[in-house]
Design a protein around this motif. Structure first.
Motif, PDB file in Angstrom:
ATOM      1  N   PRO A  24      -0.197 -11.418  -5.389  1.00 54.97           N
ATOM      2  CA  PRO A  24       0.661 -11.931  -4.313  1.00 54.97           C
ATOM      3  C   PRO A  24       0.806 -10.890  -3.204  1.00 54.97           C
ATOM      4  O   PRO A  24       1.045  -9.716  -3.488  1.00 54.97           O
ATOM      5  CB  PRO A  24       1.998 -12.178  -5.019  1.00 54.97           C
ATOM      6  CG  PRO A  24       1.943 -11.381  -6.285  1.00 54.97           C
ATOM      7  CD  PRO A  24       0.508 -11.274  -6.663  1.00 54.97           C
ATOM      8  N   MET A  25       0.635 -11.334  -1.963  1.00 59.55           N
ATOM      9  CA  MET A  25       0.808 -10.422  -0.816  1.00 59.55           C
ATOM     10  C   MET A  25       1.481 -11.158   0.332  1.00 59.55           C
ATOM     11  O   MET A  25       0.896 -12.060   0.953  1.00 59.55           O
ATOM     12  CB  MET A  25      -0.548  -9.863  -0.365  1.00 59.55           C
ATOM     13  CG  MET A  25      -1.101  -8.816  -1.309  1.00 59.55           C
ATOM     14  SD  MET A  25      -2.640  -8.085  -0.720  1.00 59.55           S
ATOM     15  CE  MET A  25      -3.806  -9.391  -1.098  1.00 59.55           C
ATOM     16  N   CYS A  26       2.725 -10.756   0.619  1.00 59.89           N
ATOM     17  CA  CYS A  26       3.513 -11.363   1.696  1.00 59.89           C
ATOM     18  C   CYS A  26       2.735 -11.326   3.009  1.00 59.89           C
ATOM     19  O   CYS A  26       2.191 -10.284   3.377  1.00 59.89           O
ATOM     20  CB  CYS A  26       4.805 -10.582   1.910  1.00 59.89           C
ATOM     21  SG  CYS A  26       5.988 -10.799   0.593  1.00 59.89           S
ATOM     22  N   GLN A 102       3.759 -17.038  -6.580  1.00 53.23           N
ATOM     23  CA  GLN A 102       4.759 -16.112  -7.111  1.00 53.23           C
ATOM     24  C   GLN A 102       6.142 -16.555  -6.633  1.00 53.23           C
ATOM     25  O   GLN A 102       6.420 -16.550  -5.429  1.00 53.23           O
ATOM     26  CB  GLN A 102       4.485 -14.684  -6.639  1.00 53.23           C
ATOM     27  CG  GLN A 102       5.427 -13.667  -7.291  1.00 53.23           C
ATOM     28  CD  GLN A 102       5.256 -12.261  -6.750  1.00 53.23           C
ATOM     29  OE1 GLN A 102       5.281 -12.056  -5.542  1.00 53.23           O
ATOM     30  NE2 GLN A 102       5.092 -11.297  -7.631  1.00 53.23           N
ATOM     31  N   HIS A 183       9.160  -4.673  -8.629  1.00 49.76           N
ATOM     32  CA  HIS A 183       9.310  -4.117  -7.273  1.00 49.76           C
ATOM     33  C   HIS A 183      10.740  -4.056  -6.745  1.00 49.76           C
ATOM     34  O   HIS A 183      10.956  -4.082  -5.532  1.00 49.76           O
ATOM     35  CB  HIS A 183       8.411  -4.890  -6.286  1.00 49.76           C
ATOM     36  CG  HIS A 183       6.956  -4.801  -6.638  1.00 49.76           C
ATOM     37  ND1 HIS A 183       5.984  -5.565  -6.043  1.00 49.76           N
ATOM     38  CD2 HIS A 183       6.316  -4.035  -7.568  1.00 49.76           C
ATOM     39  CE1 HIS A 183       4.803  -5.267  -6.575  1.00 49.76           C
ATOM     40  NE2 HIS A 183       4.985  -4.346  -7.507  1.00 49.76           N
ATOM     41  N   ARG A 233       5.341 -10.933 -13.360  1.00 48.83           N
ATOM     42  CA  ARG A 233       5.008  -9.594 -12.843  1.00 48.83           C
ATOM     43  C   ARG A 233       6.162  -8.658 -13.151  1.00 48.83           C
ATOM     44  O   ARG A 233       7.320  -8.959 -12.850  1.00 48.83           O
ATOM     45  CB  ARG A 233       4.733  -9.637 -11.344  1.00 48.83           C
ATOM     46  CG  ARG A 233       4.421  -8.255 -10.778  1.00 48.83           C
ATOM     47  CD  ARG A 233       3.837  -8.289  -9.381  1.00 48.83           C
ATOM     48  NE  ARG A 233       2.384  -8.147  -9.425  1.00 48.83           N
ATOM     49  CZ  ARG A 233       1.634  -7.705  -8.418  1.00 48.83           C
ATOM     50  NH1 ARG A 233       2.175  -7.402  -7.262  1.00 48.83           N
ATOM     51  NH2 ARG A 233       0.331  -7.590  -8.539  1.00 48.83           N
ATOM     52  N   VAL A 302      -3.348  -3.778 -11.673  1.00 47.23           N
ATOM     53  CA  VAL A 302      -3.343  -3.834 -10.204  1.00 47.23           C
ATOM     54  C   VAL A 302      -3.028  -2.447  -9.663  1.00 47.23           C
ATOM     55  O   VAL A 302      -2.352  -1.652 -10.335  1.00 47.23           O
ATOM     56  CB  VAL A 302      -2.319  -4.883  -9.699  1.00 47.23           C
ATOM     57  CG1 VAL A 302      -0.881  -4.480 -10.017  1.00 47.23           C
ATOM     58  CG2 VAL A 302      -2.482  -5.173  -8.217  1.00 47.23           C
ATOM     59  N   MET A 304      -4.880  -0.087  -6.343  1.00 53.47           N
ATOM     60  CA  MET A 304      -6.027   0.729  -5.920  1.00 53.47           C
ATOM     61  C   MET A 304      -7.221   0.584  -6.861  1.00 53.47           C
ATOM     62  O   MET A 304      -7.831   1.572  -7.279  1.00 53.47           O
ATOM     63  CB  MET A 304      -5.607   2.184  -5.730  1.00 53.47           C
ATOM     64  CG  MET A 304      -4.664   2.313  -4.538  1.00 53.47           C
ATOM     65  SD  MET A 304      -4.253   4.006  -4.101  1.00 53.47           S
ATOM     66  CE  MET A 304      -5.779   4.538  -3.346  1.00 53.47           C
ATOM     67  N   LEU A 330      -7.848  -7.767   1.485  1.00 54.91           N
ATOM     68  CA  LEU A 330      -7.424  -8.000   2.880  1.00 54.91           C
ATOM     69  C   LEU A 330      -8.453  -7.403   3.839  1.00 54.91           C
ATOM     70  O   LEU A 330      -8.685  -7.933   4.926  1.00 54.91           O
ATOM     71  CB  LEU A 330      -6.046  -7.386   3.152  1.00 54.91           C
ATOM     72  CG  LEU A 330      -4.863  -7.947   2.365  1.00 54.91           C
ATOM     73  CD1 LEU A 330      -3.565  -7.295   2.850  1.00 54.91           C
ATOM     74  CD2 LEU A 330      -4.769  -9.453   2.474  1.00 54.91           C
TER      75      LEU A 330
HETATM   76  C1  LIG Z   1       0.602  -6.800   2.639  1.00 59.43           C
HETATM   77  C2  LIG Z   1       1.096  -6.708   1.223  1.00 59.43           C
HETATM   78  C3  LIG Z   1       2.046  -7.610   0.773  1.00 59.43           C
HETATM   79  C4  LIG Z   1       2.484  -7.576  -0.567  1.00 59.43           C
HETATM   80  N1  LIG Z   1       3.349  -8.542  -1.020  1.00 59.43           N
HETATM   81  C5  LIG Z   1       3.622  -8.622  -2.333  1.00 59.43           C
HETATM   82  C6  LIG Z   1       4.299  -9.744  -2.867  1.00 59.43           C
HETATM   83  O1  LIG Z   1       4.591 -10.717  -2.169  1.00 59.43           O
HETATM   84  N2  LIG Z   1       4.592  -9.748  -4.200  1.00 59.43           N
HETATM   85  C7  LIG Z   1       4.212  -8.712  -5.028  1.00 59.43           C
HETATM   86  O2  LIG Z   1       4.500  -8.758  -6.225  1.00 59.43           O
HETATM   87  N3  LIG Z   1       3.517  -7.662  -4.549  1.00 59.43           N
HETATM   88  C8  LIG Z   1       3.190  -7.612  -3.247  1.00 59.43           C
HETATM   89  N4  LIG Z   1       2.394  -6.598  -2.778  1.00 59.43           N
HETATM   90  C9  LIG Z   1       1.799  -5.649  -3.749  1.00 59.43           C
HETATM   91  C10 LIG Z   1       0.405  -6.141  -4.154  1.00 59.43           C
HETATM   92  O3  LIG Z   1       0.483  -7.360  -4.881  1.00 59.43           O
HETATM   93  C11 LIG Z   1      -0.308  -5.103  -5.032  1.00 59.43           C
HETATM   94  O4  LIG Z   1       0.409  -4.956  -6.226  1.00 59.43           O
HETATM   95  C12 LIG Z   1      -0.421  -3.762  -4.330  1.00 59.43           C
HETATM   96  O5  LIG Z   1      -0.890  -3.922  -3.004  1.00 59.43           O
HETATM   97  C13 LIG Z   1      -1.323  -2.787  -5.084  1.00 59.43           C
HETATM   98  O6  LIG Z   1      -2.622  -3.303  -5.175  1.00 59.43           O
HETATM   99  P1  LIG Z   1      -3.807  -2.807  -4.161  1.00 59.43           P
HETATM  100  O7  LIG Z   1      -3.870  -1.324  -4.246  1.00 59.43           O
HETATM  101  O8  LIG Z   1      -5.041  -3.474  -4.703  1.00 59.43           O
HETATM  102  O9  LIG Z   1      -3.455  -3.278  -2.787  1.00 59.43           O
HETATM  103  C14 LIG Z   1       1.985  -6.592  -1.446  1.00 59.43           C
HETATM  104  C15 LIG Z   1       1.048  -5.661  -0.978  1.00 59.43           C
HETATM  105  C16 LIG Z   1       0.591  -5.731   0.327  1.00 59.43           C
HETATM  106  C17 LIG Z   1      -0.463  -4.752   0.787  1.00 59.43           C
END
Ligand SMILES: Cc1cc2nc3c(=O)[nH]c(=O)nc-3n(C[C@H](O)[C@H](O)[C@H](O)COP(=O)(O)O)c2cc1C
Length: 359
Positions: A24-26, A102, A183, A233, A302, A304, A330
């Motif tokens: 999930p990513m806002c 989510q 979180h 989560r 999850v 990096m 992204l």
């Molecule tokens: C733009 C953005 C928005 C995010 N929004 C959420 C979210 O809505 N819910 C959530 O649990 N984590 C959110 N995260 C965290 C990501 O789900 C993920 O756990 C985090 O970016 C680490 O993974 P990565 O290193 O592959 O980016 C967000 C991360 C980014 C970059």
């Protein structure tokens, strides 16, 4: 040779084409301030589906207006919001991806400026459209306004709101539901003794701090079909002493399994700042592996995990059951297609429309 990243995974009745998922990513793109998905969401999630991800988990979506992080978050407390998700679900399915959502309540971290689109940061003032936040206790997150501690009725309403949103997710055609208990948002705030200092049945012992999350899980499980997977989560550590830690997360995972949860999406942090988080490639994967062992449930790793061979190694060596790739997707929504090529897996996802480019 079968490569693990591209081995399908089955959760209940849902078969998912691979194990490289979108976390999930806002997007902060419900620009009507009404919690409804827009053309941005259609394009964004459609591109990720076309790029070959196995499952997409739509961003944190508020189950009540005051549970949004910001005014431009998605919501799922009314039917118009549900209906706005339907084209996204249909597009993902047409591209062969599974899609879930989510469900979230931001608790004491609600009512903030979105990540982009305004000049400010921190809590919104009332004249900027801000609202009173709620939490387990009246302890503010540093830099944000103080929450009001939820009373028993307020807690019941949170449970009902998660259930109503889960029902709408099913009606929208979603394949799975994820409950956001990480979180530093409301459900994590209840889990952590650092943000939950209640003296009633929701505070104190782990059993008590876990009560709200287990009630939410039961309520969601009761309204979603028996064949539909339910994910949670969790932040498996707060990276500080005295917080909700790996050991408690393992116990929580066992309880969640008993309550019908099918996979734990293991993140860390977010409730306490500052915290000495050792950010780096795969930095949260050991937590996922530990929770996998302690809970006996499948887990997602999850954080990096940006490279195909890195993701493949995590799966092939049994450190996790799926990997979720956020920011790297992204940067390039086609990363799963590139990963298939790098791992020499026949690319099964070339649409007929693009075949001439692949002869
Ligand atoms: C733009 C953005 C928005 C995010 N929004 C959420 C979210 O809505 N819910 C959530 O649990 N984590 C959110 N995260 C965290 C990501 O789900 C993920 O756990 C985090 O970016 C680490 O993974 P990565 O290193 O592959 O980016 C967000 C991360 C980014 C970059």
């Amino acid at each position: 040779m079968t490569r693990t990243l591209f081995t399908p995974i089955r959760l209940r009745d849902l078969e998912i084409r691979n194990r490289l998922w979108v976390p999930p990513m806002c997007q902060y793109s419900a620009l009507g301030l009404d919690g409804r998905a827009t053309s941005w969401h259609l394009m964004h999630y459609g591109a990720l589906a076309r790029g070959g991800a196995g499952a997409i988990i739509v961003e944190a979506t508020g189950v009540v207006p005051e549970g949004r992080i910001s005014p431009t978050d998605l919501g799922l407390w009314d039917d118009a919001q549900r209906d706005a998700l339907v084209p996204i679900v249909e597009l993902a399915h047409a591209q062969g991806a599974a899609i879930g959502i989510q469900l979230a309540h931001a608790g004491r971290k609600a009512s903030t400026h979105p990540e982009w689109g305004t000049d400010g940061s921190g809590s919104l003032r009332a004249d900027e459209g801000g609202w009173q936040t709620v939490g387990p206790s009246a302890i503010p997150f540093p830099g944000l306004g103080a929450p009001v501690a939820l009373d028993a009725d307020g807690i019941d309403q949170v449970v009902e709101a998660f259930a109503a949103a889960a029902r709408r997710a099913v009606e929208a055609g979603m394949d799975l539901v994820e409950i956001h208990a990480a979180h530093g948002y409301l459900l994590h705030e209840f889990l952590s003794p650092l943000s939950n200092q209640r003296t009633d049945e929701y505070g104190g012992s782990l059993e008590n701090r876990a009560r709200l999350l287990l009630r939410v899980v039961d309520a969601a499980r009761a309204v979603i079909p028996a064949g539909m997977p339910l994910l949670v989560r969790l932040s498996a550590t707060e990276w500080v002493d005295g917080g909700f830690d790996l050991e408690e997360t393992g116990q929580m995972g066992r309880w969640l399994g008993e309550h019908g949860v099918d996979l734990l999406d293991i993140s860390t942090g977010g409730n306490i700042t500052p915290a000495p988080i050792p950010v780096g490639p795969g930095y949260q994967t050991p937590a996922a592996t530990s929770v996998r062992a302690a809970s006996g449930l499948p887990v997602g790793a999850v954080g990096m995990i940006d490279e195909p061979f890195q993701a493949e190694q995590i799966l092939a060596t049994g450190l996790a059951d799926v990997v979720l790739v956020g920011r790297a997707l992204l940067r390039d929504a086609n990363l799963p297609l590139h990963a298939a090529r790098a791992l020499r897996v026949d690319d099964p996802y070339i649409p007929a429309q693009y075949r001439r480019a692949h002869r």
